[in-house]
Design a protein around this motif. Sequence first.
Motif, mmCIF file in Angstrom:
data_model
loop_
_atom_site.group_PDB
_atom_site.id
_atom_site.type_symbol
_atom_site.label_atom_id
_atom_site.label_comp_id
_atom_site.label_asym_id
_atom_site.label_seq_id
_atom_site.Cartn_x
_atom_site.Cartn_y
_atom_site.Cartn_z
ATOM 1 N N PRO A 1 -19.787 10.828 3.394
ATOM 2 C CA PRO A 1 -18.383 10.513 3.225
ATOM 3 C C PRO A 1 -18.308 9.096 2.876
ATOM 4 N N GLU A 2 -18.651 8.265 3.760
ATOM 5 C CA GLU A 2 -18.613 6.713 3.510
ATOM 6 C C GLU A 2 -18.868 6.406 1.926
ATOM 7 N N LYS A 3 -19.999 6.875 1.471
ATOM 8 C CA LYS A 3 -20.469 6.585 0.156
ATOM 9 C C LYS A 3 -19.253 7.175 -0.781
ATOM 10 N N ASN A 4 -18.936 8.298 -0.490
ATOM 11 C CA ASN A 4 -18.023 9.032 -1.482
ATOM 12 C C ASN A 4 -16.678 8.294 -1.533
ATOM 13 N N ALA A 5 -16.339 7.721 -0.397
ATOM 14 C CA ALA A 5 -15.153 6.946 -0.446
ATOM 15 C C ALA A 5 -15.105 5.815 -1.267
ATOM 16 N N LEU A 6 -16.101 5.015 -1.012
ATOM 17 C CA LEU A 6 -16.390 4.022 -1.855
ATOM 18 C C LEU A 6 -16.181 4.368 -3.393
ATOM 19 N N ARG A 7 -16.946 5.370 -3.922
ATOM 20 C CA ARG A 7 -16.841 5.634 -5.155
ATOM 21 C C ARG A 7 -15.328 6.035 -5.585
ATOM 22 N N MET A 8 -14.678 6.972 -4.686
ATOM 23 C CA MET A 8 -13.396 7.110 -5.079
ATOM 24 C C MET A 8 -12.594 5.928 -5.098
ATOM 25 N N ASP A 9 -12.724 4.881 -4.302
ATOM 26 C CA ASP A 9 -11.829 3.755 -4.074
ATOM 27 C C ASP A 9 -12.089 2.969 -5.519
ATOM 28 N N ALA A 10 -13.273 2.899 -5.995
ATOM 29 C CA ALA A 10 -13.617 2.278 -7.264
ATOM 30 C C ALA A 10 -13.045 2.929 -8.469
ATOM 31 N N LEU A 11 -13.149 4.451 -8.584
ATOM 32 C CA LEU A 11 -12.493 5.041 -9.564
ATOM 33 C C LEU A 11 -11.125 5.000 -9.641
ATOM 34 N N VAL A 12 -10.570 5.258 -8.427
ATOM 35 C CA VAL A 12 -9.014 5.008 -8.560
ATOM 36 C C VAL A 12 -8.358 3.768 -8.973
ATOM 37 N N ARG A 13 -9.090 2.490 -8.582
ATOM 38 C CA ARG A 13 -8.836 1.567 -9.075
ATOM 39 C C ARG A 13 -8.670 1.039 -10.596
ATOM 40 N N GLU A 14 -9.872 2.036 -11.091
ATOM 41 C CA GLU A 14 -10.163 1.889 -12.438
ATOM 42 C C GLU A 14 -8.972 2.515 -13.058
ATOM 43 N N ALA A 15 -8.738 3.794 -12.688
ATOM 44 C CA ALA A 15 -7.438 4.380 -13.286
ATOM 45 C C ALA A 15 -6.116 3.511 -13.055
ATOM 46 N N HIS A 16 -5.895 3.067 -11.971
ATOM 47 C CA HIS A 16 -4.800 2.129 -11.883
ATOM 48 C C HIS A 16 -4.751 1.028 -12.843
ATOM 49 N N ALA A 17 -5.833 0.609 -13.078
ATOM 50 C CA ALA A 17 -5.894 -0.826 -14.006
ATOM 51 C C ALA A 17 -5.548 -0.100 -15.414
ATOM 52 N N GLY A 18 -5.967 1.062 -15.639
ATOM 53 C CA GLY A 18 -5.381 1.698 -17.054
ATOM 54 C C GLY A 18 -4.088 2.275 -16.892
ATOM 55 N N GLY A 19 -3.318 1.943 -16.153
ATOM 56 C CA GLY A 19 -1.854 2.262 -16.009
ATOM 57 C C GLY A 19 -1.570 3.371 -15.370
ATOM 58 N N ALA A 20 -2.366 4.268 -15.025
ATOM 59 C CA ALA A 20 -1.920 5.470 -14.294
ATOM 60 C C ALA A 20 -0.918 5.367 -13.160
ATOM 61 N N VAL A 21 -0.006 6.342 -13.009
ATOM 62 C CA VAL A 21 0.932 6.105 -11.958
ATOM 63 C C VAL A 21 0.694 7.663 -11.011
ATOM 64 N N TYR A 22 -0.062 8.326 -11.574
ATOM 65 C CA TYR A 22 -0.702 9.617 -10.894
ATOM 66 C C TYR A 22 -2.010 9.820 -11.030
ATOM 67 N N ILE A 23 -2.929 9.727 -9.895
ATOM 68 C CA ILE A 23 -4.230 9.697 -9.978
ATOM 69 C C ILE A 23 -4.776 10.823 -9.124
#
Length: 277
Positions: free
Chosen positions: A16-38
Amino acid sequence: MMVKIAAIQMCSGVDPEKNALRMDALVREAHAGGAVYIQTPEMTGALQRDRKGLAEILRPEETDLIVARAKGLSAELGVYLHVGSTAIALEDGKTANRGFLFGPDGELVCRYDKIHMFDVDLDNGESWRESAVYRPGSEARVAHLPFGALGFAICYDVRFPQLFRAEAMAGAEIVSLPAAFTRQTGEAHWEVLVRARAIENGVFLIAAAQAGLHEDGRETYGNSMIVDPWGRILARAPSVGEAVIMADIDIAETIAARAKIPNLKNARDFELTEVRL
């Protein structure tokens, strides 16, 4: 009201710790692209088919790593963050396959427990008994958000159209479908089921999926999709590997699709008579 939404495709492992890190990075990528729902996939926290291994990492909702990370991320980034699902320890010794939607203030908006358990026997000896570990949910949910009413489903739920119809009749204009479809069933049915549920209910369908060969030995189909109420695929991820897909959606398209083909209004009750020879 036009909004940008994102579906995150992952290849979650057993940690779970590794998966949480990957989730964090991908969510930040989506946010940087302008997403308001992820939205993240089913079993974001871990894909672990070994029961002993799963028991070792299970936590109740209050101390779950993925839940805590998602709560903090949603508040930090000011987005609606939907953890498609993760395994949650319950007091009765069972496990919930539970999704969580957090608002831009970090507060929990809605939780949803997968209703339909994946108990199947496939070709080539592939067999699954989800009900041996997970307790099925019993309540459909619709969350009314500023950009549209969101219904909830998880993976195998897609094969039960009555769930989607009930949520659409309750006002859902978007339905979430995080998944971890097996490669075998995905190749046969994934696209047609996702598009059918969108078309027959006049809803946007957001389906973030697991993809690739996982540490626990299973292989998932990927092909995360965002589909509009007319059944058009607005965005699609590849069959393997992580990805962030995004699309601009407008609930006016739901209204327009339902006006053209008003099957929700035209539905009629009927009796069934069997004729046997």
